[in-house]
Design an enzyme around this catalytic site. Structure first.
Site, short mmCIF file in Angstrom:
data_model
loop_
_atom_site.label_atom_id
_atom_site.label_comp_id
_atom_site.label_asym_id
_atom_site.label_seq_id
_atom_site.Cartn_x
_atom_site.Cartn_y
_atom_site.Cartn_z
CG HIS A 27 73.55 85.22 63.69
ND1 HIS A 27 73.69 84.41 62.95
CD2 HIS A 27 74.08 84.65 64.94
CE1 HIS A 27 74.18 83.25 63.12
NE2 HIS A 27 74.10 83.39 64.42
CG HIS A 81 77.60 75.98 70.52
ND1 HIS A 81 78.86 76.97 70.30
CD2 HIS A 81 76.83 76.64 69.68
CE1 HIS A 81 78.61 77.60 69.22
NE2 HIS A 81 77.36 77.50 68.93
CD GLU A 83 76.44 81.20 67.84
OE1 GLU A 83 76.65 80.38 67.15
OE2 GLU A 83 76.26 82.29 66.92
CG ASP A 85 72.26 80.30 70.03
OD1 ASP A 85 73.54 80.42 70.10
OD2 ASP A 85 71.83 79.58 69.20
CG HIS A 148 78.46 76.76 64.19
ND1 HIS A 148 78.55 77.78 63.79
CD2 HIS A 148 77.80 76.66 65.16
CE1 HIS A 148 77.68 78.72 64.88
NE2 HIS A 148 77.11 77.72 65.78
CG ASP A 167 74.39 75.39 67.33
OD1 ASP A 167 73.31 75.47 68.04
OD2 ASP A 167 75.18 76.18 66.95
CE1 TYR A 195 70.86 75.83 63.27
CE2 TYR A 195 72.13 74.28 62.66
CZ TYR A 195 71.86 75.13 63.82
OH TYR A 195 72.47 75.50 64.95
CG HIS A 228 68.93 75.72 67.40
ND1 HIS A 228 68.51 76.92 68.22
CD2 HIS A 228 70.27 75.95 67.55
CE1 HIS A 228 69.46 77.85 68.46
NE2 HIS A 228 70.64 77.25 67.93
#
Ligand code: FEO
Length: 404
Positions: A27, A81, A83, A85, A148, A167, A195, A228
């Site tokens: 993104h 989280h 999100e 992903d 985040h 994250d 990152y 990640h």
């Protein structure tokens, strides 16, 4: 027979995530080394899956899980989280394994329900300080709102000394290695800095508070497992120390000159400005947007003492790539630096004022009036550009309290 294997991290904890070797645009963030989506399986009496993966990687994750257990044995899923992903594969995972419970923070519950149009009661809420029993071991939760996303939380197994940080402390780096000490530290530093700058920079005050909070909790952590990149086992203090420093957004004797150019006149000005800055002992990153991505610019801006932006004027406006980069940087809220704008123009030359206005909206004070040069810079114009660089360089020296 599973095509993909789980990787053992501790006696009870396994990595069952996926490696995305191909992704280059996350993104808007250029992931030049790909990424991983880390999911973790805890083989406790209550078998627990922590986070899932991006939807297209559902099969890879399930294959890794199946390499050690029947996936139907999963009792709990924890979503740290929401999100996509990390939750993209959650609906398929739930349909496939029928877990007894799915846990998330209160905001995670709302976000997951909204993503998948579910009745929120599918999710069991956990809050900071809550602990659940996995039978023979336990899992404690700490909400990390806005780190985040509003839903973000971390989970911790005291008996295994493992912290699952979603994250947090992650990086985009595809690798066959799973542990930090199996990879060159300079690559981990480079990717984790990128990152941090692109994902966490706007939340730096919250990062500082979280690190203090984790310090107060005095958690014993042998393994730090982000969603990640590699799992940290040998350099845990190193990455936490880096995040502590980055969160300060402390300016250094560095200037970033980011610009686009039409017929090379604005580029020539950038080179002369660089020369002026250099004469003051400032380390300069000259970043033409034709060959520098916005996320690489953001990485350099994190600890810069100056952001100097250049654009020609096209149809009374800033060049498109410069506008793109500035909107992106504005969202990241860089702090503790000075700014300046420059550019060559033909007829009207509004771009420099427009850039100054954008720098103002970013609360970046101007180190100098803008530099506008008509058409192709001559020797006098280049001298002005050099002086412009010198002036900004002196401001950076003042700002940092260092000498050139
Ligand atoms: Fe890796 Fe914020 O998702």
């Amino acid at each position: 027979m599973s095509a993909f294997k789980a990787v053992k991290l501790t006696e009870k904890v396994y990595w069952v995530g996926a490696v995305d070797w191909a992704i280059r645009d996350f993104h808007g963030y250029s992931t030049s080394r790909g990424t991983t989506y880390n999911a973790f399986l805890v083989l406790a009496e209550k078998v627990t899956l922590i986070d899932t993966v991006k939807k297209p990687f559902f099969g890879e994750m399930m294959s890794r899980i199946a390499s050690i257990i029947d996936p139907g044995e999963i009792d709990y899923i924890i979503s740290n989280h929401s999100e996509m992903d990390h939750t993209g594969a959650l609906p398929d995972t739930i349909s496939s394994v029928h877990p007894e419970k799915v846990f998330a923070s209160p905001m995670g519950k709302k976000a997951i329900a909204a993503h998948f149009h579910w009745d929120p009661s599918v999710i069991t809420e956990v809050r900071t300080g809550d602990s659940i029993s996995l039978g023979n071991i336990s899992m404690t939760f700490i909400e990390t709102r806005m780190l985040h996303w509003p839903d973000s939380m971390v989970s911790y197994i005291p008996e295994e000394k493992v912290l699952f940080s979603q994250d947090g402390f992650g990086m985009h780096l595809a690798s066959s290695e799973r542990f930090d000490d199996e990879l060159p530290l300079h690559i981990l530093d480079e990717e984790s800095l990128k990152y941090y700058a692109n994902i966490l920079m706007p939340f730096s005050p919250l990062v500082s508070r979280l690190i203090d909070q984790l310090g107060d909790l005095d958690l014993d952590v042998d393994l730090l497992c982000p969603d990640h990149g590699p799992v940290w086992r040998s350099n845990i203090d190193h990455i936490i120390g880096n995040w502590t420093e980055w969160a300060k957004q402390k300016p250094s004797m560095k200037a970033v000159i980011v610009f686009d150019t039409m017929w090379h006149s604005t580029a020539t000005l950038a080179e002369a400005i660089c020369d002026g800055l250099d004469s003051q002992g400032i380390s300069v990153r000259v970043m033409p947007l034709a060959s520098s991505g916005r996320s690489d610019v953001a990485t350099e801006v994190l600890d810069a003492g100056a952001l100097i932006v250049g654009s020609p004027t096209i149809n009374n406006q800033i060049f498109p790539r410069v506008a793109d980069c500035m909107v992106y940087l504005k969202g990241l809220k860089p702090k503790n630096l000075v700014g300046a704008a420059f550019g060559s123009y033909g007829w009207s030359g509004e771009a420099v004022e427009q850039l100054e206005s954008l720098l103002g909206e970013m609360n970046i004070p101007l180190a100098s009036e803008g530099l506008k040069i008509n058409y192709v810079p001559d020797a006098e114009a280049l001298e002005k550009a050099r002086d412009f660089g010198i002036l900004i360089g002196k401001k950076v020296v003042e700002l940092t309290g260092e000498s050139g």
